[in-house]
Scaffold this active site. Structure first.
Site, mmCIF file in Angstrom:
data_model
loop_
_atom_site.group_PDB
_atom_site.id
_atom_site.type_symbol
_atom_site.label_atom_id
_atom_site.label_comp_id
_atom_site.label_asym_id
_atom_site.label_seq_id
_atom_site.Cartn_x
_atom_site.Cartn_y
_atom_site.Cartn_z
ATOM 1 N N HIS A 13 4.254 -49.766 -39.056
ATOM 2 C CA HIS A 13 3.731 -48.801 -38.058
ATOM 3 C C HIS A 13 2.466 -48.160 -38.629
ATOM 4 O O HIS A 13 2.541 -47.295 -39.492
ATOM 5 C CB HIS A 13 4.776 -47.716 -37.778
ATOM 6 C CG HIS A 13 4.349 -46.707 -36.737
ATOM 7 N ND1 HIS A 13 5.185 -46.293 -35.725
ATOM 8 C CD2 HIS A 13 3.188 -46.030 -36.558
ATOM 9 C CE1 HIS A 13 4.565 -45.402 -34.976
ATOM 10 N NE2 HIS A 13 3.340 -45.216 -35.462
ATOM 11 N N HIS A 15 -1.759 -46.774 -37.575
ATOM 12 C CA HIS A 15 -2.915 -46.611 -36.678
ATOM 13 C C HIS A 15 -4.164 -46.899 -37.501
ATOM 14 O O HIS A 15 -4.404 -46.220 -38.507
ATOM 15 C CB HIS A 15 -2.986 -45.179 -36.151
ATOM 16 C CG HIS A 15 -1.749 -44.755 -35.415
ATOM 17 N ND1 HIS A 15 -1.662 -44.791 -34.047
ATOM 18 C CD2 HIS A 15 -0.543 -44.315 -35.865
ATOM 19 C CE1 HIS A 15 -0.450 -44.384 -33.675
ATOM 20 N NE2 HIS A 15 0.249 -44.091 -34.762
ATOM 21 N N LYS A 99 4.970 -50.879 -27.391
ATOM 22 C CA LYS A 99 5.174 -49.504 -27.834
ATOM 23 C C LYS A 99 5.334 -48.603 -26.621
ATOM 24 O O LYS A 99 4.497 -48.619 -25.709
ATOM 25 C CB LYS A 99 3.967 -49.044 -28.663
ATOM 26 C CG LYS A 99 4.015 -47.584 -29.110
ATOM 27 C CD LYS A 99 5.031 -47.340 -30.200
ATOM 28 C CE LYS A 99 5.198 -45.867 -30.536
ATOM 29 N NZ LYS A 99 4.186 -45.332 -31.428
ATOM 30 N N HIS A 136 8.395 -44.122 -29.434
ATOM 31 C CA HIS A 136 8.104 -42.755 -29.883
ATOM 32 C C HIS A 136 9.184 -41.898 -29.239
ATOM 33 O O HIS A 136 9.115 -41.598 -28.047
ATOM 34 C CB HIS A 136 6.699 -42.317 -29.450
ATOM 35 C CG HIS A 136 6.338 -40.960 -29.977
ATOM 36 N ND1 HIS A 136 5.333 -40.762 -30.890
ATOM 37 C CD2 HIS A 136 6.887 -39.736 -29.742
ATOM 38 C CE1 HIS A 136 5.269 -39.469 -31.194
ATOM 39 N NE2 HIS A 136 6.199 -38.829 -30.499
ATOM 40 N N HIS A 174 9.115 -43.689 -36.730
ATOM 41 C CA HIS A 174 8.987 -42.424 -37.470
ATOM 42 C C HIS A 174 10.154 -41.471 -37.211
ATOM 43 O O HIS A 174 9.972 -40.376 -36.675
ATOM 44 C CB HIS A 174 7.648 -41.724 -37.210
ATOM 45 C CG HIS A 174 7.138 -41.800 -35.782
ATOM 46 N ND1 HIS A 174 7.872 -41.383 -34.707
ATOM 47 C CD2 HIS A 174 5.975 -42.245 -35.281
ATOM 48 C CE1 HIS A 174 7.157 -41.568 -33.603
ATOM 49 N NE2 HIS A 174 6.002 -42.093 -33.924
ATOM 50 N N LEU A 219 3.048 -35.842 -35.404
ATOM 51 C CA LEU A 219 4.116 -35.871 -34.396
ATOM 52 C C LEU A 219 4.921 -37.153 -34.541
ATOM 53 O O LEU A 219 4.311 -38.215 -34.649
ATOM 54 C CB LEU A 219 3.524 -35.766 -32.988
ATOM 55 C CG LEU A 219 2.906 -34.393 -32.688
ATOM 56 C CD1 LEU A 219 2.141 -34.426 -31.371
ATOM 57 C CD2 LEU A 219 3.990 -33.304 -32.639
ATOM 58 N N ASP A 247 2.991 -44.718 -40.309
ATOM 59 C CA ASP A 247 2.373 -43.912 -39.256
ATOM 60 C C ASP A 247 1.075 -43.280 -39.747
ATOM 61 O O ASP A 247 0.670 -42.224 -39.251
ATOM 62 C CB ASP A 247 3.329 -42.839 -38.718
ATOM 63 C CG ASP A 247 2.898 -42.321 -37.358
ATOM 64 O OD1 ASP A 247 2.069 -42.976 -36.691
ATOM 65 O OD2 ASP A 247 3.378 -41.240 -36.958
ATOM 66 N N HIS A 251 -7.688 -39.120 -38.605
ATOM 67 C CA HIS A 251 -8.516 -38.293 -37.712
ATOM 68 C C HIS A 251 -9.641 -37.734 -38.565
ATOM 69 O O HIS A 251 -9.460 -37.512 -39.764
ATOM 70 C CB HIS A 251 -7.712 -37.122 -37.132
ATOM 71 C CG HIS A 251 -6.671 -37.523 -36.140
ATOM 72 N ND1 HIS A 251 -6.952 -37.754 -34.811
ATOM 73 C CD2 HIS A 251 -5.347 -37.748 -36.288
ATOM 74 C CE1 HIS A 251 -5.840 -38.095 -34.179
ATOM 75 N NE2 HIS A 251 -4.850 -38.109 -35.053
ATOM 76 N N ALA A 263 -2.937 -34.282 -34.223
ATOM 77 C CA ALA A 263 -1.713 -34.675 -34.937
ATOM 78 C C ALA A 263 -1.932 -35.995 -35.648
ATOM 79 O O ALA A 263 -2.447 -36.946 -35.059
ATOM 80 C CB ALA A 263 -0.563 -34.810 -33.946
HETATM 81 O O1 DOR Z 1 0.917 -37.638 -35.497
HETATM 82 C C1 DOR Z 1 0.747 -38.616 -34.804
HETATM 83 N N1 DOR Z 1 -0.472 -39.191 -34.720
HETATM 84 N N2 DOR Z 1 1.759 -39.111 -34.103
HETATM 85 C C2 DOR Z 1 1.595 -40.095 -33.209
HETATM 86 O O2 DOR Z 1 2.553 -40.489 -32.602
HETATM 87 C C3 DOR Z 1 0.247 -40.653 -32.954
HETATM 88 C C4 DOR Z 1 -0.637 -40.454 -34.092
HETATM 89 C C5 DOR Z 1 -2.089 -40.704 -33.782
HETATM 90 O O3 DOR Z 1 -2.397 -41.692 -33.120
HETATM 91 O O4 DOR Z 1 -2.922 -39.925 -34.247
HETATM 92 ZN ZN ZN Z 2 2.240 -43.629 -34.805
#
Ligand code: DOR
Ligand code: ZN
Length: 343
Positions: A13, A15, A99, A136, A174, A219, A247, A251, A263
């Site tokens: 998992h 991003h 997802k 999720h 997660h 999150l 996860d 950012h 998040a």
């Molecule tokens: O904290 C998170 N960030 N939780 C998620 O489910 C998505 C992720 C994001 O894409 O930034």
């Molecule tokens: Zn995620």
């Protein structure tokens, strides 16, 4: 000096975004993991096979030469997803799962599912074609306390989904609570869960006690200590239903250090090292390999990796930020020392 050699892990998992952020982060994932399940919550979301294949190409282009990395693509499930698209995914060697984001649950989830019951025909198609559903698991009701949203999702939706689709393979992504751990343990072997490094290492005091630390905000939100303990017990138990999923969610630093911060914790810079610390603290380093390298491919019915990685007990300091110019990403444990280092 203590070293640990394990079969190369995968991240089930992650991003990695697109464009400049993808270019800044992908080497971190690709230098330690052989494969990774790539989350589809781009803007716009990856909802079709064509988009997933184009995104896969973009990722492969961004992987530095010399690193052998396979992105495992996923599609974003929406009310507009068709059973035909699900069949195409079942037949694809590149796309591995759908997802499900409850609409509004997290970053780029506006296109998510507003009514889980309304998409039961799609869950039926996923079950029929044996395509895993990645969940999720949080409700989004404004009245539901943010620390209760995972537990309430299980009670309100997941129990019913599992009852109606007993052969649907589900990854509870997660997992952050004792209730999620217990639900997965009590379910059939069709149900598994990923666990992040931040939920193994920290409780909510790390984020909130004394001052507010936005780089711990993700999150589902980090919970109280008893939940962290339940997650550590599950991850280090050797139970094949629990496996590694960082996860890692980059950012830009200024968008997290903000009055309305995003998040997501960035952990790809040191993922396996962070897990090693969590397992070492529990005296369970002998269980790291199954959690990181065996249980995931077994659940996804993919071959285990045959290459190995070596972790050395060698203290190093995490940089304050990654990225160049105005692209700055603050990693988990920025400026702090880590005990393990991948060779
Ligand atoms: O904290 C998170 N960030 N939780 C998620 O489910 C998505 C992720 C994001 O894409 O930034
Ligand atoms: Zn995620």
């Amino acid at each position: 000096m203590k070293t640990l050699t394990i079969i190369q892990p995968d991240d089930w998992h992650v991003h990695v975004r697109s464009g400049a952020i993808l270019k800044a982060v992908i080497a971190h994932t690709a230098r330690q993991f052989a494969r990774a399940i790539i989350m589809p919550n781009l803007k716009p979301p990856i909802t079709t096979m064509e988009q997933a294949l184009a995104y896969r190409d973009e990722i492969l282009q961004a992987v530095p030469a010399g690193l052998n990395f396979t992105p495992l693509m996923t599609l974003y499930l929406t009310a507009a997803t068709t059973p035909e698209e699900i069949k195409r995914v079942a037949d694809s060697e590149y796309v591995h799962a759908f997802k499900l984001y409850p609409a509004g649950a997290t970053t780029n989830s506006d296109a998510g599912v507003a009514n889980v019951k309304a998409i039961y025909p799609l869950l039926e198609a996923l079950e029929k074609h044996d395509v895993p559903l990645l969940l999720h698991g949080e409700v989004t009701d404004a009245e539901c306390d943010i620390f209760d949203r995972e537990k309430v999702f299980i009670e309100t939706y997941l129990v019913d989904v599992v009852k109606n689709f007993p052969n649907l393979r589900i990854v509870f992504e997660h997992a952050t609570t004792q209730e999620a751990v217990e639900f997965v343990q009590a379910s059939s072997n069709k149900i598994a869960a990923t666990i992040t490094p931040q939920h193994l290492l920290f409780n909510r005091n790390a984020m909130l006690a004394g001052s507010i630390r936005p780089h711990y905000y993700c999150l589902p939100i980090i919970k109280r200590e008893k939940h962290r303990v339940a997650l550590v017990e599950a991850a280090t138990s050797g139970n094949a239903k629990f496996f590694l999923g960082t996860d890692s969610a980059p950012h830009l630093s200024h968008l997290k250090e903000n009055s309305c911060g995003c998040a997501g914790c960035y952990s790809a810079h040191a993922a396996i090292e962070l897990y090693a610390e969590a397992f070492e603290t529990e005296n369970a380093l002998d269980k790291l390999e199954s959690f990181a390298s065996f249980n995931g491919p077994d659940f996804y019915r993919l071959p285990r990796n045959t290459t190995t990685i070596i972790l050395k007990q060698e203290p190093w300091q995490v940089p304050a930020t990654y990225g160049t110019g105005d692209l700055s990403i603050t990693p988990l444990k920025a400026n702090e020392m880590l005990r393990w280092k991948i060779q």
